[in-house]
Each structure stands twice: as structure tokens, then as C-alpha cells.
Design a protein around this motif. Structure first.
Motif, PDB file in Angstrom:
ATOM      1  N   LEU A  11       0.921  -1.170  -0.107  1.00 43.13           N
ATOM      2  CA  LEU A  11      -0.288   0.030  -0.024  1.00 43.13           C
ATOM      3  C   LEU A  11       0.805   1.215  -0.128  1.00 43.13           C
ATOM      4  O   LEU A  11       0.660   2.321  -0.485  1.00 43.13           O
ATOM      5  CB  LEU A  11      -0.820  -0.011   1.296  1.00 43.13           C
ATOM      6  CG  LEU A  11      -2.153  -0.870   1.286  1.00 43.13           C
ATOM      7  CD1 LEU A  11      -2.782  -1.003   2.343  1.00 43.13           C
ATOM      8  CD2 LEU A  11      -3.029  -0.456  -0.114  1.00 43.13           C
ATOM      9  N   LEU A  14       1.816   1.778  -3.795  1.00 46.71           N
ATOM     10  CA  LEU A  14       0.775   1.864  -4.683  1.00 46.71           C
ATOM     11  C   LEU A  14       0.186   3.415  -4.171  1.00 46.71           C
ATOM     12  O   LEU A  14      -0.041   4.154  -4.971  1.00 46.71           O
ATOM     13  CB  LEU A  14      -0.495   1.090  -4.633  1.00 46.71           C
ATOM     14  CG  LEU A  14       0.142  -0.569  -4.989  1.00 46.71           C
ATOM     15  CD1 LEU A  14      -1.149  -1.362  -5.017  1.00 46.71           C
ATOM     16  CD2 LEU A  14       0.399  -0.530  -6.721  1.00 46.71           C
ATOM     17  N   LEU A  15      -0.137   3.742  -2.761  1.00 52.08           N
ATOM     18  CA  LEU A  15      -0.879   4.817  -2.514  1.00 52.08           C
ATOM     19  C   LEU A  15      -0.358   5.044  -1.027  1.00 52.08           C
ATOM     20  O   LEU A  15      -0.638   4.563   0.125  1.00 52.08           O
ATOM     21  CB  LEU A  15      -2.138   4.668  -1.879  1.00 52.08           C
ATOM     22  CG  LEU A  15      -3.190   4.433  -3.242  1.00 52.08           C
ATOM     23  CD1 LEU A  15      -4.739   3.787  -2.876  1.00 52.08           C
ATOM     24  CD2 LEU A  15      -3.375   5.892  -3.979  1.00 52.08           C
ATOM     25  N   PRO A  16       0.846   5.947  -1.095  1.00 51.15           N
ATOM     26  CA  PRO A  16       1.639   6.090   0.168  1.00 51.15           C
ATOM     27  C   PRO A  16       1.043   6.673   1.330  1.00 51.15           C
ATOM     28  O   PRO A  16       1.279   5.960   2.451  1.00 51.15           O
ATOM     29  CB  PRO A  16       2.682   7.016  -0.349  1.00 51.15           C
ATOM     30  CG  PRO A  16       2.917   7.010  -1.953  1.00 51.15           C
ATOM     31  CD  PRO A  16       1.523   6.364  -2.135  1.00 51.15           C
ATOM     32  N   PRO A  17       0.280   7.663   1.307  1.00 47.35           N
ATOM     33  CA  PRO A  17      -0.673   8.157   2.304  1.00 47.35           C
ATOM     34  C   PRO A  17      -1.591   7.079   3.065  1.00 47.35           C
ATOM     35  O   PRO A  17      -1.568   7.093   4.075  1.00 47.35           O
ATOM     36  CB  PRO A  17      -1.138   9.391   1.958  1.00 47.35           C
ATOM     37  CG  PRO A  17      -0.727   9.802   0.665  1.00 47.35           C
ATOM     38  CD  PRO A  17      -0.098   8.575   0.025  1.00 47.35           C
ATOM     39  N   LEU A  18      -1.837   6.307   2.379  1.00 52.38           N
ATOM     40  CA  LEU A  18      -2.851   5.283   2.726  1.00 52.38           C
ATOM     41  C   LEU A  18      -1.982   4.240   3.596  1.00 52.38           C
ATOM     42  O   LEU A  18      -2.725   3.612   4.778  1.00 52.38           O
ATOM     43  CB  LEU A  18      -3.591   4.594   1.833  1.00 52.38           C
ATOM     44  CG  LEU A  18      -4.435   3.184   2.130  1.00 52.38           C
ATOM     45  CD1 LEU A  18      -5.557   3.850   3.077  1.00 52.38           C
ATOM     46  CD2 LEU A  18      -5.270   2.807   1.229  1.00 52.38           C
ATOM     47  N   ASP A  33       3.590  12.727   4.873  1.00 48.57           N
ATOM     48  CA  ASP A  33       3.609  11.781   3.454  1.00 48.57           C
ATOM     49  C   ASP A  33       2.637  12.257   2.696  1.00 48.57           C
ATOM     50  O   ASP A  33       2.894  12.223   1.478  1.00 48.57           O
ATOM     51  CB  ASP A  33       3.213  10.190   3.842  1.00 48.57           C
ATOM     52  CG  ASP A  33       3.447   9.515   2.909  1.00 48.57           C
ATOM     53  OD1 ASP A  33       4.614   9.553   2.200  1.00 48.57           O
ATOM     54  OD2 ASP A  33       2.605   8.707   2.518  1.00 48.57           O
ATOM     55  N   LEU A  34       1.469  12.898   3.075  1.00 43.12           N
ATOM     56  CA  LEU A  34       0.587  13.370   2.022  1.00 43.12           C
ATOM     57  C   LEU A  34       0.905  14.692   1.365  1.00 43.12           C
ATOM     58  O   LEU A  34       0.938  14.720  -0.092  1.00 43.12           O
ATOM     59  CB  LEU A  34      -0.733  13.727   2.862  1.00 43.12           C
ATOM     60  CG  LEU A  34      -1.957  14.301   1.840  1.00 43.12           C
ATOM     61  CD1 LEU A  34      -2.343  13.066   0.749  1.00 43.12           C
ATOM     62  CD2 LEU A  34      -2.998  14.822   2.800  1.00 43.12           C
ATOM     63  N   THR A  37       3.658  13.523  -1.236  1.00 38.30           N
ATOM     64  CA  THR A  37       3.069  12.687  -2.439  1.00 38.30           C
ATOM     65  C   THR A  37       2.495  13.763  -3.356  1.00 38.30           C
ATOM     66  O   THR A  37       2.383  13.355  -4.754  1.00 38.30           O
ATOM     67  CB  THR A  37       1.832  11.803  -1.876  1.00 38.30           C
ATOM     68  OG1 THR A  37       2.772  10.614  -0.970  1.00 38.30           O
ATOM     69  CG2 THR A  37       1.336  11.051  -2.897  1.00 38.30           C
ATOM     70  N   TYR A  41       5.173  11.959  -6.540  1.00 38.73           N
ATOM     71  CA  TYR A  41       4.871  10.827  -6.056  1.00 38.73           C
ATOM     72  C   TYR A  41       6.039   9.819  -5.467  1.00 38.73           C
ATOM     73  O   TYR A  41       5.878   9.124  -4.469  1.00 38.73           O
ATOM     74  CB  TYR A  41       4.324   9.831  -7.287  1.00 38.73           C
ATOM     75  CG  TYR A  41       3.597   8.662  -6.934  1.00 38.73           C
ATOM     76  CD1 TYR A  41       2.871   8.517  -6.103  1.00 38.73           C
ATOM     77  CD2 TYR A  41       4.343   7.543  -7.279  1.00 38.73           C
ATOM     78  CE1 TYR A  41       2.149   7.304  -5.915  1.00 38.73           C
ATOM     79  CE2 TYR A  41       3.743   6.361  -7.253  1.00 38.73           C
ATOM     80  CZ  TYR A  41       2.719   6.138  -6.542  1.00 38.73           C
ATOM     81  OH  TYR A  41       2.073   4.950  -6.009  1.00 38.73           O
ATOM     82  N   GLY A  44       7.029  10.518  -1.730  1.00 37.71           N
ATOM     83  CA  GLY A  44       6.058   9.990  -0.884  1.00 37.71           C
ATOM     84  C   GLY A  44       6.136   8.521  -0.700  1.00 37.71           C
ATOM     85  O   GLY A  44       5.929   8.155   0.430  1.00 37.71           O
ATOM     86  N   ILE A  45       6.605   7.933  -1.790  1.00 37.52           N
ATOM     87  CA  ILE A  45       6.783   6.348  -1.564  1.00 37.52           C
ATOM     88  C   ILE A  45       8.195   6.242  -0.737  1.00 37.52           C
ATOM     89  O   ILE A  45       8.172   5.461   0.354  1.00 37.52           O
ATOM     90  CB  ILE A  45       7.070   5.790  -3.151  1.00 37.52           C
ATOM     91  CG1 ILE A  45       5.755   5.718  -3.694  1.00 37.52           C
ATOM     92  CG2 ILE A  45       7.482   4.356  -2.855  1.00 37.52           C
ATOM     93  CD1 ILE A  45       6.007   5.318  -5.195  1.00 37.52           C
TER      94      ILE A  45
END
Length: 54
Positions: A11, A14-18, A33-34, A37, A41, A44-45
Motif C-alpha cells: 500500500l 501504490l498509495l503512500p498516504p494510505l 507523507d501526504l 506525495t 509521487y 511520498g513512496i
């Protein structure tokens, strides 16, 4: 790998903040992180992996 689970790392890619949200909730790590990102991108990763594994 430290204490991060495989699902959290996937996760975070794919979606760093999640990925960070599932571990820390709406804490400081999530907001950093948000922002990273949104600005890019890849940063964020990198931050998400660093926070989850480190």
C-alpha cells in the motif's frame, strides 16, 4: 523487514498516504507523507517506506 507487514509496504508503494494512515492514523507522519506525495509521487513512496520499515 522491520515490523511492517507485506500489505502495508504494498500500500505504501501504490498509495503512500494510505499505507502510513493504516499504521499511524491522522498523525504527523500521515500529513508529511501526504504533502510529499502531492509534491511528487516518488518522495511520498520513499518517506512511506522509511516510516513503515524504520
Amino acid at each position: 523487514m522491520g515490523s511492517a507487514t507485506f500489505v502495508e509496504v504494498i500500500l505504501a508503494i501504490l498509495l503512500p498516504p494510505l499505507g502510513v494512515f493504516l499504521r499511524y492514523g491522522c498523525g504527523v507522519q500521515f500529513w508529511i507523507d501526504l504533502l510529499l506525495t502531492i509534491f511528487g509521487y516518488i518522495p511520498g513512496i520513499v518517506y512511506a517506506i522509511f516510516v513503515l520499515v524504520g
